[in-house]
Design a protein around this motif. Structure first.
Motif, PDB file in Angstrom:
ATOM      1  N   MET A 103       0.807  -1.232   0.000  1.00  0.00           N
ATOM      2  CA  MET A 103       0.000   0.000   0.000  1.00  0.00           C
ATOM      3  C   MET A 103       0.830   1.267   0.000  1.00  0.00           C
ATOM      4  N   LYS A 104       0.308   2.293  -0.636  1.00  0.00           N
ATOM      5  CA  LYS A 104       0.869   3.632  -0.499  1.00  0.00           C
ATOM      6  C   LYS A 104       0.238   4.249   0.760  1.00  0.00           C
ATOM      7  N   VAL A 105       0.908   5.253   1.305  1.00  0.00           N
ATOM      8  CA  VAL A 105       0.387   5.922   2.504  1.00  0.00           C
ATOM      9  C   VAL A 105      -1.050   6.397   2.254  1.00  0.00           C
ATOM     10  N   MET A 106      -1.273   6.963   1.060  1.00  0.00           N
ATOM     11  CA  MET A 106      -2.601   7.454   0.683  1.00  0.00           C
ATOM     12  C   MET A 106      -3.661   6.352   0.812  1.00  0.00           C
ATOM     13  N   ASP A 107      -3.341   5.158   0.294  1.00  0.00           N
ATOM     14  CA  ASP A 107      -4.322   4.059   0.338  1.00  0.00           C
ATOM     15  C   ASP A 107      -4.585   3.615   1.780  1.00  0.00           C
ATOM     16  N   ALA A 108      -3.500   3.594   2.568  1.00  0.00           N
ATOM     17  CA  ALA A 108      -3.652   3.179   3.971  1.00  0.00           C
ATOM     18  C   ALA A 108      -4.599   4.131   4.711  1.00  0.00           C
ATOM     19  N   LEU A 109      -4.563   5.411   4.343  1.00  0.00           N
ATOM     20  CA  LEU A 109      -5.418   6.395   5.010  1.00  0.00           C
ATOM     21  C   LEU A 109      -6.830   6.442   4.415  1.00  0.00           C
ATOM     22  N   ARG A 110      -6.916   6.140   3.111  1.00  0.00           N
ATOM     23  CA  ARG A 110      -8.242   6.173   2.465  1.00  0.00           C
ATOM     24  C   ARG A 110      -9.124   5.013   2.926  1.00  0.00           C
ATOM     25  N   GLU A 111      -8.462   3.891   3.172  1.00  0.00           N
ATOM     26  CA  GLU A 111      -9.178   2.647   3.465  1.00  0.00           C
ATOM     27  C   GLU A 111     -10.284   2.816   4.526  1.00  0.00           C
ATOM     28  N   PRO A 112      -9.936   3.297   5.751  1.00  0.00           N
ATOM     29  CA  PRO A 112     -10.999   3.403   6.771  1.00  0.00           C
ATOM     30  C   PRO A 112     -12.056   4.440   6.395  1.00  0.00           C
ATOM     31  N   LEU A 113     -11.642   5.509   5.709  1.00  0.00           N
ATOM     32  CA  LEU A 113     -12.585   6.578   5.385  1.00  0.00           C
ATOM     33  C   LEU A 113     -13.631   6.123   4.378  1.00  0.00           C
ATOM     34  N   ILE A 114     -13.159   5.446   3.350  1.00  0.00           N
ATOM     35  CA  ILE A 114     -14.079   5.065   2.271  1.00  0.00           C
ATOM     36  C   ILE A 114     -14.820   3.767   2.619  1.00  0.00           C
ATOM     37  N   HIS A 115     -14.070   2.761   3.111  1.00  0.00           N
ATOM     38  CA  HIS A 115     -14.716   1.466   3.342  1.00  0.00           C
ATOM     39  C   HIS A 115     -15.456   1.381   4.670  1.00  0.00           C
ATOM     40  N   LYS A 116     -14.917   2.040   5.713  1.00  0.00           N
ATOM     41  CA  LYS A 116     -15.599   1.937   7.024  1.00  0.00           C
ATOM     42  C   LYS A 116     -16.594   3.072   7.234  1.00  0.00           C
ATOM     43  N   LEU A 117     -16.192   4.296   6.895  1.00  0.00           N
ATOM     44  CA  LEU A 117     -17.080   5.432   7.187  1.00  0.00           C
ATOM     45  C   LEU A 117     -17.935   5.827   5.986  1.00  0.00           C
ATOM     46  N   GLY A 118     -17.656   5.210   4.814  1.00  0.00           N
ATOM     47  CA  GLY A 118     -18.462   5.481   3.625  1.00  0.00           C
ATOM     48  C   GLY A 118     -18.343   6.908   3.096  1.00  0.00           C
ATOM     49  N   ARG A 119     -17.180   7.531   3.289  1.00  0.00           N
ATOM     50  CA  ARG A 119     -16.976   8.895   2.787  1.00  0.00           C
ATOM     51  C   ARG A 119     -16.743   8.883   1.266  1.00  0.00           C
ATOM     52  N   ALA A 120     -17.175   9.938   0.601  1.00  0.00           N
ATOM     53  CA  ALA A 120     -16.894  10.098  -0.824  1.00  0.00           C
ATOM     54  C   ALA A 120     -15.400  10.387  -0.981  1.00  0.00           C
ATOM     55  N   LYS A 121     -14.851  10.092  -2.166  1.00  0.00           N
ATOM     56  CA  LYS A 121     -13.410  10.211  -2.372  1.00  0.00           C
ATOM     57  C   LYS A 121     -12.890  11.631  -2.134  1.00  0.00           C
ATOM     58  N   ASP A 122     -13.620  12.622  -2.638  1.00  0.00           N
ATOM     59  CA  ASP A 122     -13.187  14.022  -2.470  1.00  0.00           C
ATOM     60  C   ASP A 122     -13.111  14.418  -1.001  1.00  0.00           C
ATOM     61  N   GLU A 123     -14.171  14.006  -0.291  1.00  0.00           N
ATOM     62  CA  GLU A 123     -14.270  14.307   1.132  1.00  0.00           C
ATOM     63  C   GLU A 123     -13.127  13.612   1.880  1.00  0.00           C
TER      64      GLU A 123
END
Ligand SMILES: Nc1ncnc2c1ncn2[C@@H]1O[C@H](COP(=O)(O)OP(=O)(O)OP(=O)(O)O)[C@@H](O)[C@H]1O
Ligand SMILES: [Mg+2]
Length: 252
Positions: A103-123
């Motif tokens: 993983m890139k750092v970005m992916d590691a941080l996006r993972e919980p936001l998008i998959h767990k919290l259901g945030r949109a990518k921009d957000e």
């Protein structure tokens, strides 16, 4: 007003294997208030990680209860575990072990936001940019692989990831133990800063009294699975009741 966020009541845990059995927790009770950092200190094998795992819902106690934010945890129920774990985040000793190495750092941080919290990518991306600033990492690091950054930087990424999940409680287990002294100091300073900036509630586990004392409001001392004393950090360090606590202070 003192609001109890986490209540651990009379927790017992015995591990049995072919060599015999170990009582890793016996009658363990403590409370953590909202906004408080509660330190758990003890020598290796005293049961600290056992308690951290039980609080996190990844290990079932033999008896006793764990309540977070007014909700009792039932480890036999997947729904209860999931609801409980949504409210807390763990940070461990070896940050890189908890990331997928590709993983890139970005992916590691996006993972919980998008998959767990259901945030949109921009957000999600806006939140990531903000959290990188909070943990003092350059945004250029987002494109790096998690295994190409230093352990200290990876620990900041792990803290950033925990913050992004907006947990009620962060459980830190020996998070500075793999770091050299200067990096350790900078991570502790970061956590102290984050505590001043936002209401962070923490269960902070370490074998090092100096580390625990720096961050905690109150502290509990564990010996052989039992809490042998607990109280405000100044009181426990300034006037320890138990000889064992005095030894831990002398070692720090
Ligand atoms: N899965 C397990 N199976 C058997 N025994 C275990 C298991 N996990 C922990 N123990 C034992 O329980 C006791 C408490 O272990 P625990 O990991 O909670 O201690 P600790 O205080 O976190 O130690 P350290 O500072 O080394 O991390 C130890 O004697 C340990 O060997
Ligand atoms: Mg441990």
């Amino acid at each position: 007003m003192c609001v109890v966020l986490l209540e651990v009541h009379d927790v017992d845990k015995t591990f049995t294997n072919r060599f015999g059995s170990v009582t890793a927790a016996f009658g363990v009770s403590f409370e953590v208030s909202a906004g408080e950092c509660f330190g758990l200190i003890g020598e290796s094998g005293s049961g600290k990680s056992t308690i951290a795992s039980i609080v996190s819902g990844t290990l079932a106690p033999d008896s006793g209860t764990v309540c977070l934010d007014g909700q009792a945890l039932d480890t036999r129920s997947a729904r209860s575990r999931k609801a409980h774990q949504r409210k807390l985040q763990m940070v461990f000793q070896d940050p890189r072990a908890s990331f997928n190495p590709r993983m890139k750092v970005m992916d590691a941080l996006r993972e919980p936001l998008i998959h767990k919290l259901g945030r949109a990518k921009d957000e999600a991306d806006a939140a990531i940019e903000q959290v990188m600033e909070q943990v003092n990492l350059p945004t250029g690091m987002l494109r790096r692989g998690v295994h190409t950054i230093s352990v200290g930087q990876a620990q900041r990424v792990a803290i950033a990831r925990a913050l992004l999940a907006e947990p009620r409680l962060i459980v830190c287990d020996e998070i500075t133990s793999a770091l050299d002294v200067t990096v350790q100091a900078s991570i502790l300073e970061l956590l102290a800063h984050l505590r001043r900036e936002q209401e962070l509630s923490m269960l902070f586990v370490s074998h090092d009294m100096a580390v625990v004392a720096q961050l905690s409001d109150r502290v509990a001392v564990m010996e052989s699975g039992r809490i042998i004393e607990q109280g405000p950090v100044d009181q426990v360090i300034g006037n320890p009741v138990q000889e064992y606590t005095r030894l831990l202070i002398d070692l720090a």
